[in-house]
Design a protein around this motif. Structure first.
Motif, short mmCIF file in Angstrom:
data_model
loop_
_atom_site.label_atom_id
_atom_site.label_comp_id
_atom_site.label_asym_id
_atom_site.label_seq_id
_atom_site.Cartn_x
_atom_site.Cartn_y
_atom_site.Cartn_z
N UNK B 175 0.97 -1.38 0.07
CA UNK B 175 0.07 0.22 -0.05
C UNK B 175 0.98 1.14 0.05
N UNK B 176 1.81 1.33 0.86
CA UNK B 176 2.76 2.35 1.07
C UNK B 176 3.66 2.68 -0.50
N UNK B 177 4.12 1.35 -1.00
CA UNK B 177 4.83 1.44 -1.98
C UNK B 177 3.78 2.12 -3.30
N UNK B 178 2.70 1.71 -3.37
CA UNK B 178 1.87 2.07 -4.20
C UNK B 178 1.49 3.68 -4.12
N UNK B 219 1.30 3.99 -12.98
CA UNK B 219 1.75 2.66 -11.96
C UNK B 219 2.47 1.50 -12.72
N UNK B 220 1.84 1.18 -14.12
CA UNK B 220 2.48 0.28 -14.85
C UNK B 220 3.91 0.61 -15.29
N UNK B 221 3.87 2.06 -15.33
CA UNK B 221 5.30 2.38 -15.80
C UNK B 221 6.27 2.03 -14.74
N UNK B 222 6.07 2.29 -13.31
CA UNK B 222 6.96 2.08 -12.59
C UNK B 222 7.16 0.79 -12.26
#
Lengths: 299, 299
Positions: B175-178, B219-222
């Protein structure tokens, strides 16, 4: 002058409250704390006062003017944070407190400055449906963003900093010194006046006269700064005194001598008054008092 | 796909020419040189392509979209310059070249980044009577400034950086990473899509769908970045590979494993396609192809 002092005190309290509202403490990972440390509870707030005085002088929208005032102070505060960093001036004391990078580390200081520049433009463009929606009409938002951006970038503050950096320890003539200061500090002071004026209606003549007023006080501010740097102690200034002379940076005092610099400040002060008269404003009192205070200040 | 490649190549050439026009070489004391080094002739230009593709998908004003595309790339490029500095990631290689602070010194690198952030907002607000006057209607200028500022500040990129800084060497849940990535890279990618969309007309449903598309590809990019960081060599990436893992930074690969991260990228890719379908755009081809390229890229 009592009316002016009352007005000024009320403005300072309002600006502080507004900045506290915009620079949220809950920004992630200590960033909000570093930003608040860098901008709240300190500084003369000269730029916000200029915005608010100019807006009043043209009957401008006071809510828009308050946002403009906060945005200019955010840009000023971010520039101080970055200037104080070790790779720039390496200052440890600012407004009588440890500088932001001393208190929070270099990485956080750089990020806090970066986020404060972004925040300046956020404040000028309240999101649809947000609290501030309706505070500033969109065309005025655009105009304020443009004035602020141009005063902050290569034609303004950042460009002046680059010239400053490139000339440490090197001789500099008066034309170059003036160009440097017109960008480094003058552009944002002048923009403060014009952003305030943009919050109301002005004729082209008034706009030009206010622009000239802003240019004159912008330069006067720097001349007085250079004078105070050699005549005042660090305690009075709240920052390290004599540092420009120590670093062999060109200043108005090194170029014109102390008496010459004082004469220059008086001359610019006169130009500011003349420009105000030319503007033919309904109520120029606050702008006139600010010019006086700026030249007569002792810190 | 040939049409897409032709379109992309034309866009890349146009963006390069436009950036070259906005980032003037004559900015004082080497500042222009450092800025041009940091933004010209390099990078995938994913953000400008998203702006231009989104604008095309809604029949948006192409001149305004080009200014928006340049402004987003300027913000991205400034963030790379500051991130690479010794007090942050201390990287010496970027896009196969020495980083800006290695080439020009730390002070100039910090100033170049600062000036590029300001320039992003200058580009969005062409001065009255300037060449670009009339390129973007003032209400659109305001809207673009607001979208860009919010994506860059504490709610976006700078906030994500602060979270990143605070978690080096510390465990971090998904959750935090996202949340970190949604701010650090996601916000600006999403803003690119929305700034393009703002250059045309959209229904609230289309706006929301494009916002969802932007969030998914952001998000996909990361996730793909994290995968490439462990699977590709530095030469292919043009930057130091394996650095995040070396620094014990939390990544999608460290959290989900390589296969788990690949599955996540596929899932987000599907979400992006779904959102595009939901948007019901006249011509979603370019946005769809960009999502595909982003997930399939090898550098």
């Amino acid at each position: 002058m009592n009316d002016f002092d009352d007005w000024m005190q009320a403005c300072l309290a309002d600006v502080e409250a507004e900045l506290g509202r915009h620079v949220i403490a809950t920004a992630p990972a200590g960033l909000g704390e570093a930003m608040r440390y860098g901008v709240l509870d300190g500084g003369k707030r000269l730029r916000p006062l200029l915005v608010l005085a100019a807006a009043r002088s043209v009957g401008g929208n006071p809510v828009a003017a308050m946002r403009a005032a906060c945005s200019v102070e955010l840009i000023h505060a971010y520039s101080l944070i970055h200037d104080d960093m070790p790779c720039m001036d390496n200052d440890v004391l600012r407004r009588g407190k440890p500088t932001v990078h001393v208190q929070f580390g270099e990485a956080q200081a750089m990020l806090a400055g970066d986020a404060m520049q972004a925040l300046a433009f956020e404040v000028l463009t309240p999101a649809e449906g947000s609290d501030g929606d309706g505070d500033i009409a969109p065309p005025l938002q655009a105009r304020l963003c443009g004035l602020l951006a141009r005063a902050s970038g290569v034609f303004g503050m950042a460009g002046g900093q680059a010239i400053d950096l490139a000339h440490v320890g090197k001789p500099m003539g008066e034309t170059d010194l003036q160009d440097m200061h017109a960008r480094k500090t003058g552009a944002l002071l002048q923009a403060s006046v014009l952003m305030g004026a943009a919050c109301g209606e002005t004729t082209p003549t008034q706009w030009q006269a206010l622009s000239d007023y802003g240019a004159a006080i912008g330069l006067a501010f720097q001349v007085v700064d250079d004078i105070l740097d050699v005549t005042q102690a660090s305690e009075t200034l709240g920052k390290t005194a004599g540092k420009d002379a120590d670093r062999n940076k060109p200043t108005y005092v090194s170029l014109l001598g102390l008496d010459g610099a004082r004469a220059r400040a008086r001359h610019l002060h006169g130009q500011a008054h003349e420009a105000l008269q030319r503007a033919g404003l309904v109520d120029p009192t606050r702008l006139r008092c600010l010019a006086d205070r700026l030249v007569e200040r002792e810190s």
